[in-house]
Design a protein around this motif. Structure first.
Motif, PDB file in Angstrom:
ATOM      1  N   GLN A 110     -26.073 -14.154  35.130  1.00 33.57           N
ATOM      2  CA  GLN A 110     -26.997 -13.861  34.174  1.00 33.57           C
ATOM      3  C   GLN A 110     -26.130 -13.961  32.781  1.00 33.57           C
ATOM      4  O   GLN A 110     -26.568 -14.263  31.750  1.00 33.57           O
ATOM      5  CB  GLN A 110     -27.414 -12.408  34.292  1.00 33.57           C
ATOM      6  N   ASN A 111     -24.882 -13.602  32.811  1.00 36.36           N
ATOM      7  CA  ASN A 111     -24.013 -13.590  31.663  1.00 36.36           C
ATOM      8  C   ASN A 111     -23.780 -15.156  31.162  1.00 36.36           C
ATOM      9  O   ASN A 111     -23.966 -15.423  30.012  1.00 36.36           O
ATOM     10  CB  ASN A 111     -22.658 -12.855  31.633  1.00 36.36           C
ATOM     11  N   GLY A 112     -23.527 -15.815  32.108  1.00 39.71           N
ATOM     12  CA  GLY A 112     -23.444 -17.391  31.868  1.00 39.71           C
ATOM     13  C   GLY A 112     -24.635 -18.002  31.315  1.00 39.71           C
ATOM     14  O   GLY A 112     -24.527 -18.775  30.339  1.00 39.71           O
ATOM     15  N   ILE A 113     -25.810 -17.615  31.816  1.00 43.94           N
ATOM     16  CA  ILE A 113     -27.184 -18.002  31.373  1.00 43.94           C
ATOM     17  C   ILE A 113     -27.315 -17.671  29.850  1.00 43.94           C
ATOM     18  O   ILE A 113     -27.539 -18.492  28.609  1.00 43.94           O
ATOM     19  CB  ILE A 113     -28.267 -17.700  32.041  1.00 43.94           C
ATOM     20  N   GLY A 114     -27.135 -16.281  29.444  1.00 45.57           N
ATOM     21  CA  GLY A 114     -27.170 -16.004  28.364  1.00 45.57           C
ATOM     22  C   GLY A 114     -26.445 -16.386  27.282  1.00 45.57           C
ATOM     23  O   GLY A 114     -26.683 -16.910  26.025  1.00 45.57           O
ATOM     24  N   ILE A 117     -26.870 -20.544  26.699  1.00 47.94           N
ATOM     25  CA  ILE A 117     -28.308 -20.730  25.803  1.00 47.94           C
ATOM     26  C   ILE A 117     -27.884 -20.136  24.436  1.00 47.94           C
ATOM     27  O   ILE A 117     -28.492 -20.901  23.397  1.00 47.94           O
ATOM     28  CB  ILE A 117     -29.500 -19.995  26.230  1.00 47.94           C
ATOM     29  N   ALA A 118     -27.496 -19.013  24.219  1.00 46.98           N
ATOM     30  CA  ALA A 118     -26.894 -18.655  22.508  1.00 46.98           C
ATOM     31  C   ALA A 118     -26.106 -19.719  22.084  1.00 46.98           C
ATOM     32  O   ALA A 118     -26.607 -19.918  20.942  1.00 46.98           O
ATOM     33  CB  ALA A 118     -26.599 -17.382  22.764  1.00 46.98           C
ATOM     34  N   SER A 119     -25.247 -20.272  22.560  1.00 44.60           N
ATOM     35  CA  SER A 119     -24.232 -21.244  21.905  1.00 44.60           C
ATOM     36  C   SER A 119     -25.098 -22.621  21.589  1.00 44.60           C
ATOM     37  O   SER A 119     -24.849 -23.113  20.550  1.00 44.60           O
ATOM     38  CB  SER A 119     -23.233 -21.552  22.841  1.00 44.60           C
ATOM     39  N   LEU A 120     -26.086 -22.946  22.508  1.00 44.00           N
ATOM     40  CA  LEU A 120     -27.101 -24.099  22.248  1.00 44.00           C
ATOM     41  C   LEU A 120     -27.899 -23.881  20.947  1.00 44.00           C
ATOM     42  O   LEU A 120     -27.990 -24.889  20.278  1.00 44.00           O
ATOM     43  CB  LEU A 120     -27.749 -24.502  23.451  1.00 44.00           C
ATOM     44  N   PHE A 121     -28.222 -22.610  20.703  1.00 48.08           N
ATOM     45  CA  PHE A 121     -28.936 -22.468  19.473  1.00 48.08           C
ATOM     46  C   PHE A 121     -27.953 -22.068  18.215  1.00 48.08           C
ATOM     47  O   PHE A 121     -28.442 -21.724  17.162  1.00 48.08           O
ATOM     48  CB  PHE A 121     -29.778 -21.078  19.609  1.00 48.08           C
ATOM     49  N   GLY A 122     -26.638 -22.205  18.433  1.00 46.88           N
ATOM     50  CA  GLY A 122     -25.746 -22.029  17.224  1.00 46.88           C
ATOM     51  C   GLY A 122     -25.532 -20.816  17.030  1.00 46.88           C
ATOM     52  O   GLY A 122     -25.009 -20.471  15.778  1.00 46.88           O
ATOM     53  N   ILE A 123     -25.849 -19.501  17.819  1.00 43.88           N
ATOM     54  CA  ILE A 123     -25.684 -18.223  17.390  1.00 43.88           C
ATOM     55  C   ILE A 123     -24.452 -17.583  18.440  1.00 43.88           C
ATOM     56  O   ILE A 123     -23.942 -18.424  19.395  1.00 43.88           O
ATOM     57  CB  ILE A 123     -26.834 -17.420  17.888  1.00 43.88           C
ATOM     58  N   ASP A 124     -23.863 -16.555  18.103  1.00 46.10           N
ATOM     59  CA  ASP A 124     -22.662 -15.985  18.574  1.00 46.10           C
ATOM     60  C   ASP A 124     -23.056 -15.903  20.574  1.00 46.10           C
ATOM     61  O   ASP A 124     -23.965 -15.256  20.837  1.00 46.10           O
ATOM     62  CB  ASP A 124     -22.359 -14.674  18.113  1.00 46.10           C
ATOM     63  N   PRO A 125     -21.964 -16.565  21.303  1.00 46.74           N
ATOM     64  CA  PRO A 125     -22.372 -16.220  22.736  1.00 46.74           C
ATOM     65  C   PRO A 125     -22.529 -15.015  23.150  1.00 46.74           C
ATOM     66  O   PRO A 125     -23.024 -14.529  24.215  1.00 46.74           O
ATOM     67  CB  PRO A 125     -21.523 -17.123  23.032  1.00 46.74           C
ATOM     68  N   ARG A 126     -21.443 -14.077  22.345  1.00 47.77           N
ATOM     69  CA  ARG A 126     -21.518 -12.624  22.798  1.00 47.77           C
ATOM     70  C   ARG A 126     -22.924 -11.985  22.554  1.00 47.77           C
ATOM     71  O   ARG A 126     -23.244 -11.205  23.583  1.00 47.77           O
ATOM     72  CB  ARG A 126     -20.603 -11.904  21.989  1.00 47.77           C
ATOM     73  N   LEU A 127     -23.651 -12.385  21.693  1.00 47.40           N
ATOM     74  CA  LEU A 127     -25.079 -11.964  21.602  1.00 47.40           C
ATOM     75  C   LEU A 127     -26.041 -12.395  22.682  1.00 47.40           C
ATOM     76  O   LEU A 127     -27.030 -11.590  23.212  1.00 47.40           O
ATOM     77  CB  LEU A 127     -25.709 -12.546  20.265  1.00 47.40           C
ATOM     78  N   GLY A 128     -25.599 -13.704  23.197  1.00 47.22           N
ATOM     79  CA  GLY A 128     -26.376 -13.987  24.864  1.00 47.22           C
ATOM     80  C   GLY A 128     -25.936 -13.056  25.729  1.00 47.22           C
ATOM     81  O   GLY A 128     -26.753 -12.952  26.592  1.00 47.22           O
ATOM     82  N   LEU A 129     -24.919 -12.477  25.615  1.00 41.67           N
ATOM     83  CA  LEU A 129     -24.615 -11.507  26.597  1.00 41.67           C
ATOM     84  C   LEU A 129     -25.316 -10.223  26.740  1.00 41.67           C
ATOM     85  O   LEU A 129     -25.557  -9.668  27.896  1.00 41.67           O
ATOM     86  CB  LEU A 129     -23.017 -10.781  26.742  1.00 41.67           C
ATOM     87  N   ALA A 130     -26.010  -9.979  25.404  1.00 40.94           N
ATOM     88  CA  ALA A 130     -26.878  -8.785  25.396  1.00 40.94           C
ATOM     89  C   ALA A 130     -28.148  -9.130  26.007  1.00 40.94           C
ATOM     90  O   ALA A 130     -29.001  -8.419  26.125  1.00 40.94           O
ATOM     91  CB  ALA A 130     -26.983  -8.672  23.965  1.00 40.94           C
ATOM     92  N   VAL A 403     -17.049  -3.964  33.956  1.00 39.20           N
ATOM     93  CA  VAL A 403     -15.808  -4.576  34.180  1.00 39.20           C
ATOM     94  C   VAL A 403     -16.191  -5.921  33.617  1.00 39.20           C
ATOM     95  O   VAL A 403     -15.160  -6.595  32.987  1.00 39.20           O
ATOM     96  CB  VAL A 403     -15.119  -4.408  35.214  1.00 39.20           C
ATOM     97  N   ILE A 404     -16.996  -6.751  34.175  1.00 35.18           N
ATOM     98  CA  ILE A 404     -16.972  -8.186  34.143  1.00 35.18           C
ATOM     99  C   ILE A 404     -17.695  -8.396  32.702  1.00 35.18           C
ATOM    100  O   ILE A 404     -17.312  -9.260  32.024  1.00 35.18           O
ATOM    101  CB  ILE A 404     -18.135  -8.747  35.092  1.00 35.18           C
ATOM    102  N   ILE A 405     -18.708  -7.527  32.155  1.00 35.22           N
ATOM    103  CA  ILE A 405     -18.985  -7.495  30.792  1.00 35.22           C
ATOM    104  C   ILE A 405     -17.980  -7.522  29.766  1.00 35.22           C
ATOM    105  O   ILE A 405     -17.794  -8.536  29.014  1.00 35.22           O
ATOM    106  CB  ILE A 405     -20.055  -6.562  30.624  1.00 35.22           C
ATOM    107  N   THR A 406     -16.834  -6.655  30.144  1.00 33.70           N
ATOM    108  CA  THR A 406     -15.814  -6.625  29.093  1.00 33.70           C
ATOM    109  C   THR A 406     -15.158  -8.020  29.166  1.00 33.70           C
ATOM    110  O   THR A 406     -14.568  -8.399  28.423  1.00 33.70           O
ATOM    111  CB  THR A 406     -14.936  -5.546  29.495  1.00 33.70           C
ATOM    112  N   GLY A 407     -14.975  -8.619  30.602  1.00 35.42           N
ATOM    113  CA  GLY A 407     -14.153  -9.806  30.628  1.00 35.42           C
ATOM    114  C   GLY A 407     -14.779 -10.796  29.812  1.00 35.42           C
ATOM    115  O   GLY A 407     -14.001 -11.534  29.045  1.00 35.42           O
ATOM    116  N   PHE A 408     -16.189 -11.003  29.882  1.00 38.98           N
ATOM    117  CA  PHE A 408     -16.745 -11.869  29.062  1.00 38.98           C
ATOM    118  C   PHE A 408     -16.558 -11.841  27.777  1.00 38.98           C
ATOM    119  O   PHE A 408     -16.495 -12.572  26.763  1.00 38.98           O
ATOM    120  CB  PHE A 408     -18.244 -12.058  29.418  1.00 38.98           C
TER     121      PHE A 408
END
Length: 413
Positions: A110-114, A117-130, A403-408
């Motif tokens: 789920q985090n990989g997908i988010g 795709i966020a990176s593809l749209f040119g936005i912060d990939p960490r926002l995709g984690l949300a 824990v995994i979210i923190t890693g991402f």
């Protein structure tokens, strides 16, 4: 523009009012009730909407002291740490470990997908984690907590709270819509519908279904704080929480020395897990119900406060990327559950019920999971293994999710 500031005590009072208002609205609204939308989310959103209108009109803006909100966030995550019980996992057997392992795999994807795709749209990939496991596997509480952390000085991800909570709300609805229909299709394909429909078994089946309903009633009572427990056990739970929170600060300081950024609550979460297993190892009974109630109280107030402080206008500029990510998450969950998870769990009736439950909490919350499973068992018959594996496996997965979210977050920072 007039600025009206609420101190932390006033914020707590308003949060309580928003919680009661949200509870009343949820009870009166069939849609909100059906999809298990949390009362603090509803009440807090009303406050945020009013505040947005006042600010946009130039009349007034209400600012909130977040001191108590941060404390409640730490308490909430510490109670999650206390769910990581090694004896409980052993007691549940192999099936719980399987569900837990699958949960970790799914939340990572789920985090990989988010983020992708966020990176593809040119936005912060960490926002995709949300829009990944923060909102979906984690639910509204985790979305609000990590939103606060991500917008803080360590990460500076603007809009994380409002994006995460919007995604979590969508997930609650999607998790309920997907679970039952997907597995009913599987059941019909496997001709398992007749398993609980013979005349000689009708009475037994009805009794077993009633038992399941009674379990659900008990769970609801616990969530509302209606089950009385002794004051001594509440004191015991509070002291364990205090110990975990205090020792967790020390552990967080040690972890910070590694140079890796960890959320402030991480030390307390880990200490909660350590303390719980020590308590059980020395033969003492862990106060499960009381700790759960402490977690519910802190989460309800924290979620209301987090919703009250949302900057809703941030959503306008991020609508398209969020929608695309959410569609991708739904497609992924459908394909994974229908073609992979169902088969991994055994391709039988129990696996169908477990898969429906998994979809519920992987996209929304444990309340959605239980509702999905109950929908199937009421129609087709009991599934006792599912009612054991899903709640325990899903509960413990919250620990690994944090824990995994923190890693991402650290990977993308």
């Amino acid at each position: 523009m007039v600025e009206f500031e609420l101190d932390m005590y006033q914020v707590a009072a308003v949060a309580a009012i928003m919680f009661w208002l949200g509870s009343w609205i949820v009870k009166k609204n069939a849609f909100l009730s059906k999809y298990c939308i949390p009362a603090p989310l509803v009440g807090g959103l009303i406050f945020a909407s009013i505040n947005t209108v006042l600010a946009a009109s130039g009349m007034m803006v209400i600012t909130l002291d977040t001191t108590l909100q941060n404390i409640l966030m730490s308490v909430f995550f510490t109670t999650i740490g206390f769910t990581a019980s090694i004896p409980l996992m052993k007691k549940g057997g192999k099936q719980i470990l399987v569900i837990l392992f699958i949960s970790v795999v799914v939340l990572t994807l789920q985090n990989g997908i988010g983020s992708s795709i966020a990176s593809l749209f040119g936005i912060d990939p960490r926002l995709g984690l949300a829009v990944g496991s923060i909102a979906l596997m984690g639910g509204p509480g985790t979305a609000a907590a990590f939103g606060t952390i991500m917008e803080g000085p360590d990460y500076l991800v603007q809009g994380a709270s409002v994006v995460g909570l919007a995604a979590a709300t969508f997930g609650l609805i999607a998790g309920s819509i997907l679970g039952g229909p997907i597995m009913r299709r599987r059941l019909n394909q496997l001709a398992l519908k007749e398993l609980a429909i013979t005349k000689s078994e009708v009475a037994v089946t009805k009794n077993e279904v009633v038992d399941i309903e009674e379990v659900e009633v008990e769970r609801e009572k616990k969530a509302l704080g209606m089950i009385r427990t002794s004051s001594d056990r509440f004191v015991w739970a509070a002291m364990l929480l205090a110990l975990a929170l205090g020792s967790g600060v020390v552990l967080s300081n040690i972890m910070a020395a590694t140079g890796i950024t960890f959320p402030a609550y991480m030390g307390s979460l880990i200490m909660g897990a350590i303390i719980r297993n020590i308590v059980e190892a020395v033969g003492q009974r862990h106060p499960n119900e009381e700790m759960e109630i402490c977690g519910d109280i802190s989460l309800s107030l924290f979620l209301a406060m987090a919703m009250m402080g949302l900057k809703l206008w941030v959503l306008a500029g991020l609508a398209v990327p969020i929608i695309v990510i959410l569609i991708a998450q739904v497609v992924f969950m459908f394909l994974f559950s229908y073609y992979i998870l169902f088969k991994l769990l055994g391709k039988n009736y129990e696996s169908a019920v477990q898969t429906a439950g998994f979809i519920g909490y992987a996209m929304g919350s444990m309340s959605n999971a239980m509702a999905n499973m109950q929908t199937i068992t009421r129609k087709y018959g009991p599934a006792p293994a599912a009612y054991l594996a899903i709640p325990i496996g899903g509960m413990i997965s919250d620990f690994f999710n944090a824990v995994i979210i923190t890693g991402f977050l650290n990977f993308f920072t």
